[in-house]
Design an enzyme around this catalytic site. Sequence first.
Site, PDB file in Angstrom:
ATOM      1  N   ASP A 126       0.874  -1.181   0.000  1.00 51.29           N
ATOM      2  CA  ASP A 126       0.000   0.000   0.000  1.00 51.29           C
ATOM      3  C   ASP A 126       0.902   1.219   0.000  1.00 51.29           C
ATOM      4  O   ASP A 126       1.988   1.183   0.583  1.00 51.29           O
ATOM      5  CB  ASP A 126      -0.879  -0.005   1.274  1.00 51.29           C
ATOM      6  CG  ASP A 126      -2.167   0.764   1.091  1.00 51.29           C
ATOM      7  OD1 ASP A 126      -2.090   1.967   0.802  1.00 51.29           O
ATOM      8  OD2 ASP A 126      -3.245   0.171   1.258  1.00 51.29           O
ATOM      9  N   ASN A 127       0.451   2.317  -0.637  1.00 50.38           N
ATOM     10  CA  ASN A 127       1.252   3.547  -0.540  1.00 50.38           C
ATOM     11  C   ASN A 127       0.635   4.519   0.466  1.00 50.38           C
ATOM     12  O   ASN A 127       1.102   5.646   0.617  1.00 50.38           O
ATOM     13  CB  ASN A 127       1.429   4.222  -1.912  1.00 50.38           C
ATOM     14  CG  ASN A 127       0.117   4.738  -2.454  1.00 50.38           C
ATOM     15  OD1 ASN A 127      -0.942   4.450  -1.900  1.00 50.38           O
ATOM     16  ND2 ASN A 127       0.175   5.497  -3.524  1.00 50.38           N
ATOM     17  N   VAL A 150       2.057   1.075  -6.414  1.00 50.72           N
ATOM     18  CA  VAL A 150       2.081   0.053  -7.487  1.00 50.72           C
ATOM     19  C   VAL A 150       2.060   0.644  -8.894  1.00 50.72           C
ATOM     20  O   VAL A 150       2.169  -0.096  -9.874  1.00 50.72           O
ATOM     21  CB  VAL A 150       0.927  -0.977  -7.345  1.00 50.72           C
ATOM     22  CG1 VAL A 150       1.049  -1.747  -6.049  1.00 50.72           C
ATOM     23  CG2 VAL A 150      -0.439  -0.320  -7.487  1.00 50.72           C
ATOM     24  N   SER A 203      -6.703   1.091  -4.847  1.00 49.74           N
ATOM     25  CA  SER A 203      -7.355   2.168  -5.620  1.00 49.74           C
ATOM     26  C   SER A 203      -8.135   3.057  -4.666  1.00 49.74           C
ATOM     27  O   SER A 203      -8.751   2.551  -3.721  1.00 49.74           O
ATOM     28  CB  SER A 203      -8.351   1.603  -6.645  1.00 49.74           C
ATOM     29  OG  SER A 203      -8.996   2.674  -7.317  1.00 49.74           O
ATOM     30  N   LYS A 255      -4.156   6.162 -12.701  1.00 49.92           N
ATOM     31  CA  LYS A 255      -2.889   5.437 -12.830  1.00 49.92           C
ATOM     32  C   LYS A 255      -2.915   4.086 -12.117  1.00 49.92           C
ATOM     33  O   LYS A 255      -2.381   3.104 -12.612  1.00 49.92           O
ATOM     34  CB  LYS A 255      -1.731   6.290 -12.287  1.00 49.92           C
ATOM     35  CG  LYS A 255      -1.347   7.432 -13.226  1.00 49.92           C
ATOM     36  CD  LYS A 255      -0.221   8.274 -12.674  1.00 49.92           C
ATOM     37  CE  LYS A 255       1.094   7.548 -12.670  1.00 49.92           C
ATOM     38  NZ  LYS A 255       2.191   8.396 -12.151  1.00 49.92           N
ATOM     39  N   ASN A 284       1.333  -3.359 -14.089  1.00 52.98           N
ATOM     40  CA  ASN A 284       2.476  -3.855 -13.307  1.00 52.98           C
ATOM     41  C   ASN A 284       2.141  -5.166 -12.595  1.00 52.98           C
ATOM     42  O   ASN A 284       2.928  -6.108 -12.584  1.00 52.98           O
ATOM     43  CB  ASN A 284       2.910  -2.811 -12.265  1.00 52.98           C
ATOM     44  CG  ASN A 284       3.630  -1.633 -12.910  1.00 52.98           C
ATOM     45  OD1 ASN A 284       4.182  -1.763 -14.002  1.00 52.98           O
ATOM     46  ND2 ASN A 284       3.623  -0.493 -12.243  1.00 52.98           N
ATOM     47  N   GLY A 343       2.016  -8.052 -14.826  1.00 52.13           N
ATOM     48  CA  GLY A 343       3.399  -8.451 -15.142  1.00 52.13           C
ATOM     49  C   GLY A 343       3.991  -9.306 -14.034  1.00 52.13           C
ATOM     50  O   GLY A 343       4.659 -10.316 -14.300  1.00 52.13           O
ATOM     51  N   ALA A 362      -9.806  -6.277  -8.516  1.00 47.39           N
ATOM     52  CA  ALA A 362     -11.010  -5.670  -7.933  1.00 47.39           C
ATOM     53  C   ALA A 362     -11.620  -4.699  -8.922  1.00 47.39           C
ATOM     54  O   ALA A 362     -11.122  -3.594  -9.121  1.00 47.39           O
ATOM     55  CB  ALA A 362     -10.650  -4.929  -6.646  1.00 47.39           C
ATOM     56  N   TYR A 381     -12.401   7.008 -12.332  1.00 50.11           N
ATOM     57  CA  TYR A 381     -12.494   5.713 -11.657  1.00 50.11           C
ATOM     58  C   TYR A 381     -13.118   4.684 -12.599  1.00 50.11           C
ATOM     59  O   TYR A 381     -12.558   3.608 -12.821  1.00 50.11           O
ATOM     60  CB  TYR A 381     -13.344   5.875 -10.404  1.00 50.11           C
ATOM     61  CG  TYR A 381     -13.482   4.636  -9.542  1.00 50.11           C
ATOM     62  CD1 TYR A 381     -12.371   4.070  -8.917  1.00 50.11           C
ATOM     63  CD2 TYR A 381     -14.735   4.057  -9.319  1.00 50.11           C
ATOM     64  CE1 TYR A 381     -12.509   2.948  -8.100  1.00 50.11           C
ATOM     65  CE2 TYR A 381     -14.875   2.948  -8.496  1.00 50.11           C
ATOM     66  CZ  TYR A 381     -13.769   2.393  -7.890  1.00 50.11           C
ATOM     67  OH  TYR A 381     -13.901   1.291  -7.080  1.00 50.11           O
TER      68      TYR A 381
END
Length: 329
Positions: free
Chosen positions: A33-34, A59, A77, A93, A101, A104, A116, A147
């Site tokens: 998580d950021n 991410v 998100s 983003k 990402n 990948g 999700a 969104y």
Amino acid sequence: MQKRILITGAAGFLGSHLCDRFITGGYKVVGMDNLITGSLANIEHLFKLENFEFFNHDVTTYVNVPGKLDYILHFASPASPIDYLKIPIQTLKVGSLGTHNLLGVAKAKKARILIASTSEVYGDPLVHPQDESYFGNVNTIGPRGVYDEAKRFQESITMAYQRFHGLETRIVRIFNTYGPRMRLNDGRVIPAFIGQALRGEDLTIFGDGLQTRSFCYVDDQVEGIYRLLLSDYNLPVNIGNPDEITIKDFAEEIIRLSGTQQKIVYRELPEDDPLQRQPDISLANEILNWKPAISRDEGMKITFDFFKSLSNEELNKHEHKDFSKHIIK
Ligand code: UDP
């Protein structure tokens, strides 16, 4: 052999409940998580566990998780209209670049990935209730477009990885879900109304209150997602509670539940606010043998008690965080 799962958005409302569910199920959980909209308070009880690790990482930039991974849940998100307005570019983003990402990573690790998605892919639906075959009615350039379109792109790129690379993918379309650990100030109707009732303020209905929603308790949602991940079904599946109610009736339910005498006041309806929303869950019922088990009465009592147990300071912290430094110019 113990399975290892990466959960993005781990410090968020749904992400943190999913961490709990997979820890309880005996998995090794890697949370990521950021912390833009998530909070470490939601997962601090997990830090002492040997089966839990946490990466503070965005991410939308390259994702590197050392070691094997069997599963990935991509739940990072922003997920409330107020957040889309404050961090629209991050919202776009994380659904697009972030999903790319994670796909990948899934490909490199040969992991199964569950994405999700959301009932917002149906936009302001012209079909009611919404089943998975409905293509939706979305305004690409409205405030929710960042969104909705990110999530629609997310579904497309996920299907492309499945078809082109043979990746094992799952897509859940999540309808309005509530429960403990929702952010009190995220602008969503349930924390908004409960916070207002607890602070002794008027309940703010947007528009005439005749718009409908169908609210799913978080434990039911998590169980549906758990079953979908482990199923062999690889197209989108709705998970939500079909018990539909108007926002006005819902406000009255909350006033009764809180035992207060709050008044209702009416405010302008936000742009593109869907008029009605109810999931058709026949598919989930058929392939996952799943349907919600917790009534709104029961779930709302638990949720109300959760918010009631917060300190006064937390309850009054209803000004919104300053997100400006996170906006990518
Ligand atoms: N809503 C409201 N008062 C509030 C917050 C939300 O009447 O203080 C309405 C909102 O306009 C929408 C519904 O409640 O029609 C659900 O809003 P929420 O943001 O929870 O979810 P979403 O619109 O994404 O389903």
